[in-house]
Design an enzyme around this catalytic site. Sequence first.
Site, PDB file in Angstrom:
ATOM      1  N   ASP A 177       0.856  -1.173   0.000  1.00 50.80           N
ATOM      2  CA  ASP A 177       0.000   0.000   0.000  1.00 50.80           C
ATOM      3  C   ASP A 177       0.902   1.235   0.000  1.00 50.80           C
ATOM      4  OD1 ASP A 177      -2.357   1.326   0.173  1.00 50.80           O
ATOM      5  OD2 ASP A 177      -2.599   1.081   2.336  1.00 50.80           O
ATOM      6  N   ASP A 202      -3.011   2.655  -6.025  1.00 49.82           N
ATOM      7  CA  ASP A 202      -1.965   2.693  -5.000  1.00 49.82           C
ATOM      8  C   ASP A 202      -1.811   1.406  -4.203  1.00 49.82           C
ATOM      9  OD1 ASP A 202      -4.292   2.856  -3.544  1.00 49.82           O
ATOM     10  OD2 ASP A 202      -3.498   4.277  -2.109  1.00 49.82           O
ATOM     11  N   GLU A 203      -2.360   0.303  -4.709  1.00 48.76           N
ATOM     12  CA  GLU A 203      -2.347  -0.943  -3.942  1.00 48.76           C
ATOM     13  C   GLU A 203      -2.161  -2.159  -4.822  1.00 48.76           C
ATOM     14  OE1 GLU A 203      -5.930  -0.298  -0.970  1.00 48.76           O
ATOM     15  OE2 GLU A 203      -5.346  -2.392  -1.141  1.00 48.76           O
TER      16      GLU A 203
END
Length: 401
Positions: A12, A137-138
Amino acid sequence: MTANMRRIAHLDMDAFFASVELLRYPQLKGLPVVIGGGRRKPDDALLQQYGADALKHIPVAAFPRLKDYVGRGVITTATYPARQFGVGSAMGMMKAARLCPEAIVLPVDFEEIRRFSRAFKDTIQEIAPVMEDRGVDEVYIDFTEVPGGQREGGRSLARLIQRSIHDRTGLTCSIGVAPNKLIAKMASEFNKPQGISIVYEADLKTLIWPLACRKINGIGPKADAKLQQLGIHTIGELAACDKAWLVEQFGPATGAWMHEAAWGRDERPVVTHSEPVSMSRETTFERDLHAVRDKAELSALFTQLCERVAEDLQRKGYRGRTIGIKLRFDNFKSVTRDLTLEEATDHARTIRQAAGQALKRVPLTRRLRLLGVRVGSLVKAGEEMAAPEQADGQAQQAPLL
DNA sequence: TCTGGGGTCCTTTTCCTT
DNA sequence: TCTGAAGGAAAAGGACCC
Protein backbone atom coordinates in the site's frame (compact mmCIF):
# COMPACT_ATOMS: atom_id res chain seq x y z
CA MET A 1 12.94 -30.55 -0.60
CA THR A 2 9.82 -29.25 1.08
CA ALA A 3 7.09 -27.23 -0.60
CA ASN A 4 7.29 -23.50 -0.19
CA MET A 5 5.10 -21.92 2.46
CA ARG A 6 2.40 -19.72 0.93
CA ARG A 7 3.51 -16.11 1.38
CA ILE A 8 1.29 -13.31 0.09
CA ALA A 9 2.18 -9.63 0.34
CA HIS A 10 -0.07 -6.62 0.34
CA LEU A 11 1.59 -3.35 -0.61
CA ASP A 12 0.00 0.00 0.00
CA MET A 13 1.58 3.29 -1.03
CA ASP A 14 1.76 5.78 1.86
CA ALA A 15 -0.58 8.77 1.36
CA PHE A 16 -0.09 8.27 -2.35
CA PHE A 17 -1.84 11.29 -3.90
CA ALA A 18 -0.44 13.69 -1.35
CA SER A 19 3.07 12.24 -1.59
CA VAL A 20 3.12 12.69 -5.36
CA GLU A 21 2.20 16.35 -4.87
CA LEU A 22 4.91 16.78 -2.24
CA LEU A 23 7.54 15.66 -4.75
CA ARG A 24 6.46 18.56 -6.90
CA TYR A 25 6.07 21.04 -4.08
CA PRO A 26 8.67 20.07 -1.43
CA GLN A 27 8.08 23.37 0.33
CA LEU A 28 4.77 21.93 1.60
CA LYS A 29 6.45 19.12 3.54
CA GLY A 30 5.29 19.04 7.14
CA LEU A 31 2.26 21.22 6.44
CA PRO A 32 -1.38 20.16 6.43
CA VAL A 33 -2.30 19.52 2.79
CA VAL A 34 -5.46 17.96 1.40
CA ILE A 35 -5.91 16.60 -2.10
CA GLY A 36 -9.34 16.66 -3.64
CA GLY A 37 -12.10 18.80 -4.98
CA GLY A 38 -11.00 18.08 -8.48
CA ARG A 39 -13.07 20.58 -10.37
CA ARG A 40 -10.26 23.07 -10.85
CA LYS A 41 -7.58 22.64 -13.46
CA PRO A 42 -4.27 21.65 -11.87
CA ASP A 43 -2.65 24.83 -10.69
CA ASP A 44 -2.92 26.71 -13.96
CA ALA A 45 -2.68 30.05 -12.26
CA LEU A 46 0.40 29.05 -10.29
CA LEU A 47 2.10 27.52 -13.31
CA GLN A 48 1.58 30.66 -15.35
CA GLN A 49 2.85 32.87 -12.62
CA TYR A 50 5.99 30.93 -11.71
CA GLY A 51 6.73 28.50 -14.58
CA ALA A 52 7.11 24.74 -14.45
CA ASP A 53 10.74 24.76 -13.29
CA ALA A 54 10.09 27.11 -10.46
CA LEU A 55 7.29 25.11 -8.84
CA LYS A 56 9.34 24.36 -5.74
CA HIS A 57 9.96 28.06 -5.18
CA ILE A 58 6.34 29.06 -5.07
CA PRO A 59 5.89 30.64 -1.65
CA VAL A 60 3.70 28.66 0.70
CA ALA A 61 1.49 31.71 1.13
CA ALA A 62 0.53 31.54 -2.55
CA PHE A 63 -1.27 28.19 -2.25
CA PRO A 64 -5.06 28.11 -1.92
CA ARG A 65 -6.49 27.35 1.53
CA LEU A 66 -9.30 25.05 2.48
CA LYS A 67 -11.27 27.94 4.03
CA ASP A 68 -11.46 29.60 0.59
CA TYR A 69 -12.66 26.48 -1.19
CA VAL A 70 -16.02 26.74 -2.91
CA GLY A 71 -18.06 23.97 -4.45
CA ARG A 72 -18.92 20.34 -3.96
CA GLY A 73 -16.42 17.62 -3.39
CA VAL A 74 -14.66 15.32 -1.00
CA ILE A 75 -11.10 14.85 0.11
CA THR A 76 -9.10 12.12 -1.64
CA THR A 77 -6.05 12.10 0.65
CA ALA A 78 -4.69 14.21 3.45
CA THR A 79 -1.06 14.46 4.52
CA TYR A 80 -0.22 13.15 7.98
CA PRO A 81 -0.05 16.70 9.45
CA ALA A 82 -3.57 17.35 8.10
CA ARG A 83 -4.80 14.10 9.61
CA GLN A 84 -3.82 15.45 13.03
CA PHE A 85 -6.74 17.84 12.68
CA GLY A 86 -9.13 14.98 12.09
CA VAL A 87 -9.27 15.56 8.35
CA GLY A 88 -9.35 12.37 6.28
CA SER A 89 -10.29 10.64 3.05
CA ALA A 90 -13.89 10.81 1.83
CA MET A 91 -14.67 13.76 4.11
CA GLY A 92 -16.68 16.61 2.62
CA MET A 93 -14.66 19.74 1.86
CA MET A 94 -16.93 21.93 3.93
CA LYS A 95 -16.53 19.80 7.02
CA ALA A 96 -12.77 19.60 6.53
CA ALA A 97 -12.60 23.39 6.19
CA ARG A 98 -14.10 23.77 9.64
CA LEU A 99 -11.61 21.33 11.15
CA CYS A 100 -8.54 22.81 9.47
CA PRO A 101 -9.25 26.05 7.59
CA GLU A 102 -5.57 26.79 6.92
CA ALA A 103 -4.87 23.46 5.18
CA ILE A 104 -3.60 23.82 1.63
CA VAL A 105 -5.86 22.39 -1.07
CA LEU A 106 -4.54 20.84 -4.25
CA PRO A 107 -6.62 19.25 -6.99
CA VAL A 108 -5.83 15.69 -8.14
CA ASP A 109 -3.51 15.44 -11.12
CA PHE A 110 -4.62 12.10 -12.53
CA GLU A 111 -2.02 11.93 -15.28
CA GLU A 112 0.76 12.31 -12.79
CA ILE A 113 -0.85 9.78 -10.46
CA ARG A 114 -1.11 7.21 -13.23
CA ARG A 115 2.53 7.79 -14.20
CA PHE A 116 3.72 7.08 -10.66
CA SER A 117 1.30 4.17 -10.36
CA ARG A 118 2.79 2.51 -13.44
CA ALA A 119 6.31 3.19 -12.23
CA PHE A 120 5.91 1.51 -8.85
CA LYS A 121 4.04 -1.47 -10.33
CA ASP A 122 6.70 -1.98 -13.01
CA THR A 123 9.33 -1.92 -10.29
CA ILE A 124 7.51 -4.63 -8.36
CA GLN A 125 6.97 -6.86 -11.37
CA GLU A 126 10.63 -6.76 -12.29
CA ILE A 127 11.28 -8.37 -8.91
CA ALA A 128 8.12 -10.43 -8.31
CA PRO A 129 6.03 -11.03 -11.45
CA VAL A 130 2.87 -12.46 -9.84
CA MET A 131 1.13 -9.21 -8.94
CA GLU A 132 -2.56 -8.33 -8.63
CA ASP A 133 -3.64 -4.76 -9.36
CA ARG A 134 -5.98 -3.40 -6.71
CA GLY A 135 -6.23 0.20 -7.83
CA VAL A 136 -3.77 3.06 -8.31
CA ASP A 137 -1.97 2.69 -5.00
CA GLU A 138 -2.35 -0.94 -3.94
CA VAL A 139 -1.31 -4.42 -5.07
CA TYR A 140 -1.09 -7.99 -3.85
CA ILE A 141 2.10 -9.90 -4.63
CA ASP A 142 2.64 -13.65 -4.45
CA PHE A 143 6.03 -14.17 -2.79
CA THR A 144 5.70 -17.96 -2.60
CA GLU A 145 7.79 -18.92 -5.63
CA VAL A 146 9.96 -15.81 -5.85
CA PRO A 147 13.64 -16.53 -5.14
CA GLY A 148 14.27 -15.26 -1.62
CA GLY A 149 10.55 -14.85 -1.00
CA GLN A 150 10.64 -17.25 1.94
CA ARG A 151 13.55 -15.65 3.73
CA GLU A 152 12.56 -14.16 7.12
CA GLY A 153 8.95 -14.90 6.22
CA GLY A 154 9.18 -12.48 3.28
CA ARG A 155 10.79 -9.58 5.11
CA SER A 156 13.94 -9.38 3.02
CA LEU A 157 12.02 -9.40 -0.26
CA ALA A 158 9.64 -6.77 1.12
CA ARG A 159 12.64 -4.63 2.05
CA LEU A 160 14.07 -5.01 -1.45
CA ILE A 161 10.79 -3.95 -3.04
CA GLN A 162 10.42 -0.99 -0.69
CA ARG A 163 13.94 0.20 -1.45
CA SER A 164 13.55 -0.28 -5.22
CA ILE A 165 10.30 1.69 -5.29
CA HIS A 166 11.86 4.48 -3.29
CA ASP A 167 14.93 4.62 -5.55
CA ARG A 168 12.79 4.78 -8.65
CA THR A 169 9.99 7.10 -7.53
CA GLY A 170 11.00 8.78 -4.29
CA LEU A 171 7.84 7.39 -2.69
CA THR A 172 7.39 5.20 0.37
CA CYS A 173 5.05 2.28 0.92
CA SER A 174 3.98 -0.20 3.57
CA ILE A 175 3.99 -3.96 3.11
CA GLY A 176 2.37 -6.80 4.99
CA VAL A 177 3.34 -10.40 4.31
CA ALA A 178 1.13 -13.23 5.50
CA PRO A 179 -0.25 -16.65 4.54
CA ASN A 180 -3.05 -15.09 2.46
CA LYS A 181 -4.50 -11.88 1.02
CA LEU A 182 -6.91 -11.27 3.88
CA ILE A 183 -4.22 -11.23 6.56
CA ALA A 184 -1.66 -9.51 4.34
CA LYS A 185 -4.07 -6.62 3.81
CA MET A 186 -4.50 -6.14 7.54
CA ALA A 187 -0.77 -6.54 8.16
CA SER A 188 0.19 -3.78 5.72
CA GLU A 189 -1.62 -1.33 7.99
CA PHE A 190 0.24 -2.32 11.15
CA ASN A 191 3.27 -0.06 10.71
CA LYS A 192 2.28 2.79 8.44
CA PRO A 193 4.10 4.68 7.00
CA GLN A 194 7.14 2.84 5.64
CA GLY A 195 6.33 -0.30 7.57
CA ILE A 196 6.94 -3.98 7.00
CA SER A 197 4.87 -6.48 8.98
CA ILE A 198 5.31 -10.22 8.87
CA VAL A 199 2.46 -12.39 10.07
CA TYR A 200 2.41 -16.17 10.37
CA GLU A 201 -0.54 -18.47 10.78
CA ALA A 202 0.38 -18.92 14.43
CA ASP A 203 0.01 -15.17 15.06
CA LEU A 204 -3.74 -15.18 14.47
CA LYS A 205 -4.76 -15.06 18.12
CA THR A 206 -2.22 -12.48 19.23
CA LEU A 207 -2.11 -10.12 16.25
CA ILE A 208 -5.47 -10.45 14.48
CA TRP A 209 -8.08 -11.38 17.06
CA PRO A 210 -7.66 -8.21 19.17
CA LEU A 211 -8.46 -6.01 16.13
CA ALA A 212 -11.85 -4.45 15.44
CA CYS A 213 -14.06 -6.37 12.99
CA ARG A 214 -14.00 -3.29 10.77
CA LYS A 215 -10.35 -4.08 9.97
CA ILE A 216 -11.45 -7.04 7.87
CA ASN A 217 -11.48 -6.03 4.23
CA GLY A 218 -15.12 -6.52 3.29
CA ILE A 219 -16.70 -5.51 6.59
CA GLY A 220 -17.84 -1.95 6.03
CA PRO A 221 -19.83 0.50 8.13
CA LYS A 222 -23.16 -1.35 7.75
CA ALA A 223 -21.95 -4.82 8.65
CA ASP A 224 -19.88 -3.38 11.48
CA ALA A 225 -22.84 -1.52 12.95
CA LYS A 226 -24.87 -4.72 12.94
CA LEU A 227 -22.03 -6.65 14.57
CA GLN A 228 -21.69 -3.99 17.25
CA GLN A 229 -25.39 -4.23 17.90
CA LEU A 230 -25.00 -7.97 18.39
CA GLY A 231 -22.25 -7.27 20.91
CA ILE A 232 -19.40 -8.34 18.63
CA HIS A 233 -16.55 -5.85 18.52
CA THR A 234 -13.31 -7.72 17.83
CA ILE A 235 -12.31 -10.31 15.28
CA GLY A 236 -11.70 -12.72 18.15
CA GLU A 237 -15.30 -12.29 19.30
CA LEU A 238 -16.42 -12.88 15.73
CA ALA A 239 -14.35 -16.07 15.57
CA ALA A 240 -16.03 -17.28 18.75
CA CYS A 241 -19.47 -17.02 17.13
CA ASP A 242 -21.23 -20.12 15.92
CA LYS A 243 -21.06 -20.25 12.13
CA ALA A 244 -24.70 -21.31 11.78
CA TRP A 245 -25.76 -18.36 13.92
CA LEU A 246 -23.76 -15.94 11.75
CA VAL A 247 -25.45 -17.42 8.69
CA GLU A 248 -28.83 -16.76 10.33
CA GLN A 249 -27.85 -13.14 11.00
CA PHE A 250 -26.12 -12.26 7.73
CA GLY A 251 -27.25 -14.79 5.14
CA PRO A 252 -25.47 -17.85 3.76
CA ALA A 253 -22.70 -16.18 1.79
CA THR A 254 -21.78 -13.32 4.12
CA GLY A 255 -22.27 -15.28 7.33
CA ALA A 256 -20.05 -18.15 6.27
CA TRP A 257 -17.45 -15.80 4.83
CA MET A 258 -17.29 -13.75 8.07
CA HIS A 259 -16.61 -16.88 10.06
CA GLU A 260 -13.83 -17.98 7.71
CA ALA A 261 -12.32 -14.49 7.73
CA ALA A 262 -12.29 -14.31 11.52
CA TRP A 263 -10.34 -17.57 11.56
CA GLY A 264 -7.87 -16.09 9.08
CA ARG A 265 -8.81 -18.50 6.32
CA ASP A 266 -8.65 -17.24 2.75
CA GLU A 267 -7.63 -19.27 -0.29
CA ARG A 268 -8.17 -16.62 -2.96
CA PRO A 269 -5.33 -16.62 -5.47
CA VAL A 270 -3.37 -13.58 -6.56
CA VAL A 271 -5.07 -12.73 -9.86
CA THR A 272 -2.71 -11.25 -12.42
CA HIS A 273 -5.27 -10.50 -15.10
CA SER A 274 -8.99 -9.71 -15.15
CA GLU A 275 -11.49 -8.44 -17.70
CA PRO A 276 -13.64 -5.40 -16.97
CA VAL A 277 -17.33 -6.06 -16.25
CA SER A 278 -18.68 -2.58 -16.88
CA MET A 279 -17.62 0.93 -17.75
CA SER A 280 -19.38 4.07 -16.62
CA ARG A 281 -19.23 7.82 -16.46
CA GLU A 282 -21.09 9.96 -14.01
CA THR A 283 -21.11 13.56 -12.94
CA THR A 284 -22.34 15.56 -10.01
CA PHE A 285 -23.69 18.93 -11.09
CA GLU A 286 -22.43 22.23 -9.74
CA ARG A 287 -26.01 22.87 -8.62
CA ASP A 288 -29.05 20.59 -8.51
CA LEU A 289 -30.86 20.54 -11.84
CA HIS A 290 -34.57 20.47 -12.53
CA ALA A 291 -35.83 17.94 -15.09
CA VAL A 292 -38.09 20.44 -16.80
CA ARG A 293 -36.53 23.82 -16.15
CA ASP A 294 -32.98 22.66 -16.94
CA LYS A 295 -33.98 20.23 -19.62
CA ALA A 296 -31.59 21.52 -22.30
CA GLU A 297 -28.59 21.50 -20.00
CA LEU A 298 -29.46 18.07 -18.65
CA SER A 299 -29.94 16.63 -22.09
CA ALA A 300 -26.58 17.95 -23.30
CA LEU A 301 -24.80 16.51 -20.26
CA PHE A 302 -26.57 13.20 -20.79
CA THR A 303 -25.36 13.01 -24.38
CA GLN A 304 -21.84 13.93 -23.30
CA LEU A 305 -21.76 11.12 -20.76
CA CYS A 306 -22.86 8.63 -23.42
CA GLU A 307 -20.15 9.90 -25.74
CA ARG A 308 -17.50 9.58 -23.07
CA VAL A 309 -18.51 6.00 -22.22
CA ALA A 310 -18.48 5.14 -25.93
CA GLU A 311 -15.01 6.64 -26.26
CA ASP A 312 -13.81 4.61 -23.27
CA LEU A 313 -15.25 1.41 -24.76
CA GLN A 314 -13.70 2.04 -28.17
CA ARG A 315 -10.33 3.03 -26.80
CA LYS A 316 -10.15 -0.11 -24.67
CA GLY A 317 -11.74 -2.37 -27.28
CA TYR A 318 -14.98 -3.46 -25.61
CA ARG A 319 -18.68 -3.48 -26.38
CA GLY A 320 -21.58 -3.99 -23.99
CA ARG A 321 -25.18 -5.19 -24.12
CA THR A 322 -26.55 -3.78 -20.88
CA ILE A 323 -27.10 -0.03 -20.88
CA GLY A 324 -27.87 1.60 -17.57
CA ILE A 325 -28.43 5.00 -16.04
CA LYS A 326 -28.01 6.25 -12.52
CA LEU A 327 -29.70 9.26 -10.98
CA ARG A 328 -29.10 10.86 -7.63
CA PHE A 329 -31.72 13.27 -6.34
CA ASP A 330 -31.28 16.35 -4.19
CA ASN A 331 -32.09 14.23 -1.12
CA PHE A 332 -29.15 11.95 -2.05
CA LYS A 333 -31.39 8.99 -2.85
CA SER A 334 -30.23 7.11 -5.95
CA VAL A 335 -32.04 5.02 -8.50
CA THR A 336 -30.79 2.96 -11.43
CA ARG A 337 -32.52 1.66 -14.51
CA ASP A 338 -31.08 -0.56 -17.18
CA LEU A 339 -32.00 -2.54 -20.22
CA THR A 340 -30.31 -5.19 -22.30
CA LEU A 341 -29.88 -4.85 -26.04
CA GLU A 342 -29.91 -7.62 -28.64
CA GLU A 343 -26.36 -6.83 -29.61
CA ALA A 344 -23.37 -5.41 -27.83
CA THR A 345 -22.49 -1.87 -28.82
CA ASP A 346 -19.84 0.78 -28.43
CA HIS A 347 -21.72 3.53 -30.29
CA ALA A 348 -22.57 6.76 -28.55
CA ARG A 349 -25.87 7.11 -30.40
CA THR A 350 -27.05 3.59 -29.60
CA ILE A 351 -26.07 4.05 -25.98
CA ARG A 352 -27.76 7.43 -25.82
CA GLN A 353 -30.96 6.01 -27.29
CA ALA A 354 -31.10 3.05 -24.89
CA ALA A 355 -30.19 5.23 -21.93
CA GLY A 356 -32.96 7.63 -22.95
CA GLN A 357 -35.44 4.73 -22.85
CA ALA A 358 -34.24 3.79 -19.39
CA LEU A 359 -34.53 7.38 -18.20
CA LYS A 360 -38.20 7.48 -19.23
CA ARG A 361 -38.94 4.85 -16.58
CA VAL A 362 -37.96 7.20 -13.74
CA PRO A 363 -40.45 9.76 -12.42
CA LEU A 364 -38.52 13.03 -12.34
CA THR A 365 -40.24 14.93 -9.58
CA ARG A 366 -37.23 15.88 -7.46
CA ARG A 367 -34.25 17.87 -8.58
CA LEU A 368 -31.16 15.96 -9.67
CA ARG A 369 -27.64 16.26 -8.29
CA LEU A 370 -26.00 13.45 -10.32
CA LEU A 371 -26.42 11.67 -13.61
CA GLY A 372 -24.51 8.61 -14.77
CA VAL A 373 -24.39 6.24 -17.74
CA ARG A 374 -23.10 2.70 -17.55
CA VAL A 375 -22.47 -0.07 -20.08
CA GLY A 376 -22.24 -3.60 -18.73
CA SER A 377 -22.11 -7.24 -19.91
CA LEU A 378 -18.94 -6.37 -21.74
CA VAL A 379 -17.33 -8.47 -24.44
CA LYS A 380 -14.09 -7.83 -26.28
CA ALA A 381 -14.88 -6.04 -29.53
CA GLY A 382 -14.91 -8.64 -32.29
CA GLU A 383 -15.76 -11.51 -29.95
CA GLU A 384 -19.40 -10.64 -29.36
CA MET A 385 -20.89 -13.34 -31.62
CA ALA A 386 -21.43 -15.81 -28.78
CA ALA A 387 -24.40 -14.05 -27.17
CA PRO A 388 -27.25 -14.43 -29.73
CA GLU A 389 -27.38 -18.24 -29.50
CA GLN A 390 -29.04 -18.18 -26.09
CA ALA A 391 -31.43 -15.43 -27.05
CA ASP A 392 -32.44 -17.50 -30.08
CA GLY A 393 -33.18 -20.54 -27.98
CA GLN A 394 -35.48 -18.53 -25.72
CA ALA A 395 -37.24 -16.80 -28.57
CA GLN A 396 -37.99 -20.07 -30.31
CA GLN A 397 -39.59 -21.58 -27.27
CA ALA A 398 -42.02 -18.77 -26.68
CA PRO A 399 -44.40 -19.32 -29.66
CA LEU A 400 -45.14 -22.89 -28.54
CA LEU A 401 -48.02 -21.57 -26.47
C1' DT B 1 -22.63 21.70 5.84
C1' DC B 2 -23.22 17.73 3.68
C1' DT B 3 -21.59 13.64 1.16
C1' DG B 4 -16.69 12.42 -5.99
C1' DG B 5 -16.06 8.97 -9.44
C1' DG B 6 -15.12 4.49 -11.03
C1' DG B 7 -15.60 0.04 -10.18
C1' DT B 8 -17.06 -5.18 -8.26
C1' DC B 9 -20.00 -8.27 -6.12
C1' DC B 10 -24.06 -9.88 -3.69
C1' DT B 11 -29.00 -10.01 -2.52
C1' DT B 12 -33.65 -9.20 -3.43
C1' DT B 13 -37.34 -8.37 -6.50
C1' DT B 14 -39.67 -8.93 -10.68
C1' DC B 15 -40.87 -11.06 -14.72
C1' DC B 16 -41.11 -14.77 -17.90
C1' DT B 17 -41.70 -19.51 -18.89
C1' DT B 18 -42.74 -24.31 -18.16
C1' DT C 1 -58.90 -19.74 -17.96
C1' DC C 2 -57.04 -19.71 -13.58
C1' DT C 3 -53.65 -21.22 -10.10
C1' DG C 4 -49.38 -22.41 -8.00
C1' DA C 5 -44.63 -24.10 -7.90
C1' DA C 6 -40.17 -23.71 -9.59
C1' DG C 7 -36.20 -21.94 -11.94
C1' DG C 8 -33.67 -18.63 -14.76
C1' DA C 9 -32.62 -14.11 -16.42
C1' DA C 10 -32.89 -9.42 -16.01
C1' DA C 11 -33.52 -5.46 -13.21
C1' DA C 12 -32.91 -2.84 -9.03
C1' DG C 13 -30.68 -1.74 -4.96
C1' DG C 14 -27.05 -1.57 -1.91
C1' DA C 15 -22.57 -2.61 0.44
C1' DC C 16 -18.02 -2.13 -0.17
C1' DC C 17 -13.45 -0.76 -2.01
C1' DC C 18 -9.80 2.48 -3.77
